[in-house]
Design a protein around this motif. Sequence first.
Motif, short mmCIF file in Angstrom:
data_model
loop_
_atom_site.label_atom_id
_atom_site.label_comp_id
_atom_site.label_asym_id
_atom_site.label_seq_id
_atom_site.Cartn_x
_atom_site.Cartn_y
_atom_site.Cartn_z
N TYR A 34 -2.46 -35.25 4.52
CA TYR A 34 -2.18 -35.06 3.11
C TYR A 34 -2.21 -33.56 2.81
CZ TYR A 34 -2.25 -35.87 -1.92
OH TYR A 34 -1.92 -35.90 -3.25
N TYR A 35 -1.13 -33.06 2.27
CA TYR A 35 -1.09 -31.64 1.95
C TYR A 35 -0.15 -31.42 0.77
CZ TYR A 35 3.59 -31.25 3.92
OH TYR A 35 4.93 -31.39 4.16
N SER A 36 -0.20 -30.25 0.21
CA SER A 36 0.65 -29.94 -0.94
C SER A 36 1.15 -28.52 -0.84
CB SER A 36 -0.12 -30.14 -2.25
OG SER A 36 0.71 -29.84 -3.35
N ASN A 37 2.45 -28.39 -0.81
CA ASN A 37 3.09 -27.08 -0.77
C ASN A 37 4.32 -27.14 -1.67
OD1 ASN A 37 4.57 -24.77 -0.22
ND2 ASN A 37 4.10 -24.77 1.97
N SER A 47 -5.31 -40.46 -6.94
CA SER A 47 -4.85 -39.90 -5.68
C SER A 47 -5.23 -40.79 -4.50
CB SER A 47 -5.44 -38.50 -5.48
OG SER A 47 -6.86 -38.55 -5.46
N SER A 48 -6.28 -41.60 -4.64
CA SER A 48 -6.71 -42.45 -3.53
C SER A 48 -5.65 -43.48 -3.17
CB SER A 48 -8.03 -43.16 -3.89
OG SER A 48 -7.86 -44.00 -5.02
N VAL A 49 -4.90 -43.95 -4.17
CA VAL A 49 -3.83 -44.92 -3.88
C VAL A 49 -2.67 -44.24 -3.18
CG1 VAL A 49 -2.23 -46.60 -4.88
CG2 VAL A 49 -4.52 -46.35 -5.84
N TRP A 50 -2.33 -43.02 -3.62
CA TRP A 50 -1.28 -42.28 -2.91
C TRP A 50 -1.69 -41.99 -1.47
CZ3 TRP A 50 3.24 -42.72 -4.65
CH2 TRP A 50 3.55 -42.66 -6.00
N SER A 106 0.21 -43.07 1.86
CA SER A 106 0.49 -42.11 2.93
C SER A 106 -0.02 -42.63 4.26
CB SER A 106 -0.18 -40.76 2.61
OG SER A 106 0.33 -40.20 1.44
N ASP A 107 -1.18 -43.26 4.22
CA ASP A 107 -1.79 -43.80 5.43
C ASP A 107 -0.90 -44.86 6.07
OD1 ASP A 107 -3.60 -44.29 7.39
OD2 ASP A 107 -5.08 -45.29 6.14
N SER A 128 6.92 -47.83 -6.65
CA SER A 128 5.73 -47.09 -7.05
C SER A 128 6.11 -45.81 -7.78
CB SER A 128 4.89 -46.73 -5.82
OG SER A 128 4.46 -47.89 -5.13
N LYS A 129 5.33 -45.48 -8.79
CA LYS A 129 5.62 -44.29 -9.59
C LYS A 129 4.31 -43.77 -10.18
CE LYS A 129 9.08 -42.69 -12.94
NZ LYS A 129 10.29 -43.11 -13.67
N PRO A 130 4.18 -42.45 -10.34
CA PRO A 130 2.95 -41.92 -10.95
C PRO A 130 2.77 -42.43 -12.38
CG PRO A 130 4.22 -40.17 -9.92
CD PRO A 130 5.10 -41.38 -9.93
N TYR A 131 1.53 -42.59 -12.78
CA TYR A 131 1.22 -42.99 -14.16
C TYR A 131 1.77 -41.95 -15.15
CZ TYR A 131 -1.69 -43.69 -18.33
OH TYR A 131 -2.13 -43.87 -19.62
N LYS A 132 1.65 -40.69 -14.79
CA LYS A 132 2.21 -39.62 -15.59
C LYS A 132 2.59 -38.47 -14.68
CE LYS A 132 -2.28 -37.60 -16.77
NZ LYS A 132 -3.18 -37.19 -17.86
N GLY A 133 3.42 -37.57 -15.15
CA GLY A 133 3.82 -36.43 -14.33
C GLY A 133 5.08 -35.79 -14.85
N THR A 134 5.75 -35.06 -13.98
CA THR A 134 6.98 -34.36 -14.33
C THR A 134 8.11 -34.80 -13.41
OG1 THR A 134 6.48 -32.51 -12.86
CG2 THR A 134 5.74 -32.34 -15.16
N VAL A 135 9.32 -34.73 -13.91
CA VAL A 135 10.51 -34.96 -13.09
C VAL A 135 11.39 -33.74 -13.22
CG1 VAL A 135 12.53 -36.40 -12.70
CG2 VAL A 135 10.39 -37.46 -13.43
#
Length: 288
Positions: free
Chosen positions: A54-57, A115-118, A122-123, A149-156
Amino acid sequence: MNNPNSSSLFHFTREFNFLKDLISNGFRYSYSYEKYPQSIIRNNTSDIRNKSFYYSNPKQADAVAIPMICFCDIRLSQTSNHCKNYGSYAIGINKEMAQTIYGNNINPIHYIASSSVWIALSDISVIKDQNVSGCNNLKESINTILALSKPYKGTVLDDGSRCFYDEKEWRIFLPDNKNESYSWKWDIHFATRDEFKEWRDPLNQTLNESGNGRLTFLKRKRLSYEDEKTLIEFFTHIIVESDDEVPALVNFILNTKNPIFGYKHISAKSRRLLVSKISSMERISKDY
């Protein structure tokens, strides 16, 4: 207590001509920008030797384009914000009939807040290219979970932040098949919606021309009397933006040269019944 959901599923679009096209030719699959944790994107390949869990860039690919048709079951009295994001033209279809006609293909999506569900997704996505005893098609099953699946909230892209959960979205999507015109497009990243649209439009055109880009009613060249009656009942609402546009849409539907949902031979009586389902968002905003 009033039901917070609608008995109809609504498909929104941004332009009057798009609405007429949908009425004539059926719903059109379009590639949607679906943002996932980058580990899920990387796990699409079978080679996982150099993958971090799991990483973010922000400079790395963070999305996959999936061909889909989107609906919502928001009540008309609650659609003002939805119209700002998706347009003020819509077709409403009977929710129960849609589930019968489209079967397992149409589903409400899962909204993920933690994040645990994401991380869990990923797993499991690590193993989707493996052959596991007892699994019919592991890759397709995992991709189905991802597509729903989709985030509860966020940006597109550059649209700004919003709560996706409020959209109460349902989807029909095409499976990822690299041998077909509707294969998913992994490892993508765009900064703005305009950039994505410029990249996506040729893909949508190719999909539409392939014969796989439309969803209509029944897979028959001509409808029986009972089928035609069911088709008209299937439509619950046809919504234009303003009252001024109603006469033009009435003329369009009554014109026998224009097919209805892909079918040319629709009776004048059925067309008149369909016209009776027209309303405007302008009127709805005043009455609800």
